[in-house]
Design a protein around this motif. Structure first.
Motif, short mmCIF file in Angstrom:
data_model
loop_
_atom_site.label_atom_id
_atom_site.label_comp_id
_atom_site.label_asym_id
_atom_site.label_seq_id
_atom_site.Cartn_x
_atom_site.Cartn_y
_atom_site.Cartn_z
N MET A 1 46.61 17.78 39.17
CA MET A 1 46.15 16.79 40.14
C MET A 1 46.55 15.36 39.81
N VAL A 2 47.39 15.14 38.82
CA VAL A 2 47.87 13.79 38.52
C VAL A 2 49.39 13.85 38.35
N PRO A 3 50.07 12.73 38.61
CA PRO A 3 51.53 12.73 38.44
C PRO A 3 51.91 13.01 36.99
N PRO A 4 53.08 13.58 36.76
CA PRO A 4 53.54 13.80 35.39
C PRO A 4 53.77 12.47 34.68
N SER A 5 53.67 12.49 33.38
CA SER A 5 53.95 11.30 32.57
C SER A 5 55.20 11.57 31.76
N ILE A 6 56.28 10.84 32.05
CA ILE A 6 57.58 11.08 31.43
C ILE A 6 57.90 9.95 30.46
N TRP A 7 58.25 10.34 29.24
CA TRP A 7 58.59 9.37 28.19
C TRP A 7 59.96 9.72 27.62
N TYR A 8 60.73 8.68 27.29
CA TYR A 8 62.04 8.87 26.68
C TYR A 8 62.09 8.15 25.34
N LYS A 9 62.61 8.84 24.33
CA LYS A 9 62.85 8.22 23.02
C LYS A 9 64.26 7.64 23.03
N VAL A 10 64.38 6.35 22.70
CA VAL A 10 65.67 5.68 22.76
C VAL A 10 65.89 4.88 21.47
N ASP A 11 67.14 4.55 21.23
CA ASP A 11 67.52 3.76 20.06
C ASP A 11 67.67 2.30 20.51
N THR A 12 66.88 1.42 19.93
CA THR A 12 66.93 0.00 20.28
C THR A 12 67.39 -0.82 19.09
N SER A 13 67.54 -2.12 19.31
CA SER A 13 67.97 -3.01 18.23
C SER A 13 66.93 -3.07 17.11
N LYS A 14 65.67 -2.67 17.43
CA LYS A 14 64.59 -2.69 16.44
C LYS A 14 64.33 -1.30 15.84
N GLY A 15 65.10 -0.32 16.26
CA GLY A 15 64.89 1.04 15.76
C GLY A 15 64.53 2.00 16.88
N ILE A 16 64.08 3.19 16.51
CA ILE A 16 63.73 4.21 17.48
C ILE A 16 62.41 3.85 18.16
N ARG A 17 62.42 3.83 19.50
CA ARG A 17 61.23 3.50 20.26
C ARG A 17 61.11 4.46 21.46
N LYS B 1 71.44 6.26 26.77
CA LYS B 1 71.42 7.66 26.36
C LYS B 1 70.13 7.94 25.59
N PRO B 2 69.17 8.71 26.15
CA PRO B 2 67.94 9.00 25.41
C PRO B 2 68.19 10.02 24.29
N ILE B 3 67.36 9.92 23.27
CA ILE B 3 67.40 10.89 22.19
C ILE B 3 66.59 12.13 22.57
N GLU B 4 65.43 11.91 23.18
CA GLU B 4 64.55 13.01 23.59
C GLU B 4 63.78 12.60 24.83
N LYS B 5 63.18 13.61 25.46
CA LYS B 5 62.29 13.40 26.61
C LYS B 5 60.98 14.14 26.35
N TYR B 6 59.87 13.43 26.55
CA TYR B 6 58.56 14.07 26.42
C TYR B 6 57.90 14.06 27.79
N ASN B 7 57.48 15.25 28.23
CA ASN B 7 56.94 15.42 29.57
C ASN B 7 55.52 15.96 29.46
N GLN B 8 54.56 15.16 29.87
CA GLN B 8 53.17 15.63 29.88
C GLN B 8 52.72 15.80 31.32
N GLN B 9 52.36 17.05 31.68
CA GLN B 9 51.91 17.34 33.03
C GLN B 9 50.45 17.78 32.99
N ALA B 10 49.72 17.35 33.97
CA ALA B 10 48.32 17.74 34.10
C ALA B 10 48.03 18.01 35.57
#
Length: 404
Positions: free
Chosen positions: A235-251, A224-233
């Motif tokens: 002529m290039v594919p979008p770059s999708i990032w998800y913020k998740v909770d791991t055993s080491k903290g938020i990553r 279950k992601p906390i957030e989604k960051y979408n960077q579009q530009a």
């Protein structure tokens, strides 16, 4: 005849004598279509477009955003190339000459905030313009911003969400920066449901940073992601990032380009699926996704995720998708003894077909036959593992399966 000529002449005279709007008055843009311009210097106000010194009627102070007055709609696309523009003021519509100072199209937002700069060097500017760069640069650090404005200009193709920021410095006073990589930029949006991780995935403190080599990679799973960051530009594919909770903290984790804009809404399940036919795994849960080459033998698999009839399983160290209904339906032959093993039943059912009804050689295939409204009788029925009801009918092109 004379009466009709008189009436026509009177109508013509009425049209000619009616007040005629000028071309500009007929095609003025709506006030809501007009952009703002932020003045970074003081500007003189003029009574007309001529902007002669003897027509000066006042002035506008620096560091304010003014709304442009309506101009012809046909000229909006060229507005950023105009030197003289009309603006709305307390005196009504007045004109300014943009050659008289520094400016930036867009509305400035006055807001104090801290920015954590992450680039090795961030240029300092005298104004929000690449033409006024200073000789100074900032190393990675936290700065205090007091205002911001979008880098994009109105009516100009622009695919950036970046901004110019006015910051305080202790040795140069207030200066502008246009940072690309800073921590506060990565504010994501909420995510519906869960996502799948198909391969071992590196974790990051922030998007576009280097992966954390001293922390374990995330194994294939449903998370279950906390957030989604979408960077579009452009002529290039979008770059999708998800913020998740791991055993080491938020990553943060980075979604593979094959995921497009990312797919969400995955449901976490704990199911043992009995697959009675040889089958293939798929890379992603899409109808035209890549079919993995190795043919799997009938077996029971453990699914941990589900999305629109596709099931996510972890096998041989990686996550894969399977569409159970698709795999079973591909083995329906029309021979009842064979098909009965997969749940097909004999049943005379009267069906009302419409133009929206489709018929296939086997359920879930792509060769489609459509109908005009009519009543038919099905001789068999099949309930797919997805819960869809399919009916076996005879058509002028042979036996078909139809879903109402």
């Amino acid at each position: 005849m004379t009466k009709w000529l008189t009436l026509l002449l009177a109508a013509a005279i009425g049209v000619l004598s009616a007040p005629q709007l000028s071309r500009a008055e007929q095609e003025l843009a709506a006030p809501s279509a007009m952009p703002y311009v932020t003045l970074l210097d003081e500007f003189t106000l003029y009574a007309s477009k001529n902007t002669r010194s003897n027509e000066a009627i006042g002035s506008l102070s620096a560091f304010q955003s003014v709304h442009l007055a309506p101009i012809e709609s046909s000229t909006l696309l060229g507005i950023t190339r105009m030197d003289k523009v009309p603006v709305m003021t307390w005196l009504g519509v007045a004109w300014i000459n943009l050659k008289e100072g520094a400016y930036k199209y867009g509305q400035m937002e006055l807001q104090e905030q801290k920015l954590t700069l992450l680039e090795q060097e961030t240029d300092l500017y005298d104004s929000a313009s690449t033409m006024k760069k200073t000789e100074y640069k900032l190393s990675p650090q936290t700065v205090q911003a007091i205002a911001s404005i979008s880098v994009c200009d109105p009516y100009t193709p622009c695919y950036s969400n970046d901004k110019w920021y006015l910051i305080k410095t202790s040795w140069l006073g207030d200066k502008w920066i246009r940072p690309y990589h800073y921590a506060e930029k990565y504010k994501g949006s909420p995510v519906e449901g869960m996502i799948s991780i198909e391969q071992e995935t590196e974790v990051y403190m922030l998007p576009f940073e280097k992966p954390l080599t001293d922390e374990p990679k995330l194994p294939p799973q449903i998370v279950k992601p906390i957030e989604k960051y979408n960077q579009q530009a452009r002529m290039v594919p979008p770059s999708i990032w998800y913020k998740v909770d791991t055993s080491k903290g938020i990553r943060w984790i980075h979604a593979d380009d094959s995921h497009g804009l990312g797919f969400e809404g995955v449901e976490k399940v704990d199911l043992n699926l009995d697959i009675p036919v040889p089958f293939h795994y798929f890379k992603l849960p899409f109808p035209y996704s890549v079919e993995l080459p190795e043919l799997q033998q009938p077996q029971t698999v453990h699914a941990i995720g589900e999305l629109h009839g596709w099931y996510f399983v972890v096998s041989d160290g990686s996550g894969k998708w399977i569409n159970l209904a698709k795999e079973i339906s591909s083995h329906l032959t029309g021979d009842f003894d064979n098909d009965a093993k997969f749940g097909v039943k004999l049943n005379d059912v009267s069906l009302e077909l419409t133009a929206a009804s489709i018929a296939l050689d086997t359920p879930l295939t792509t060769h489609v036959l459509t109908f005009t409204p009519q009543t038919v009788t099905a001789s068999r029925e099949w309930k797919s593992p997805n819960g869809e009801m399919w009916y076996y009918i005879h058509t002028w092109l042979g036996a078909k399966w139809v879903r109402i």
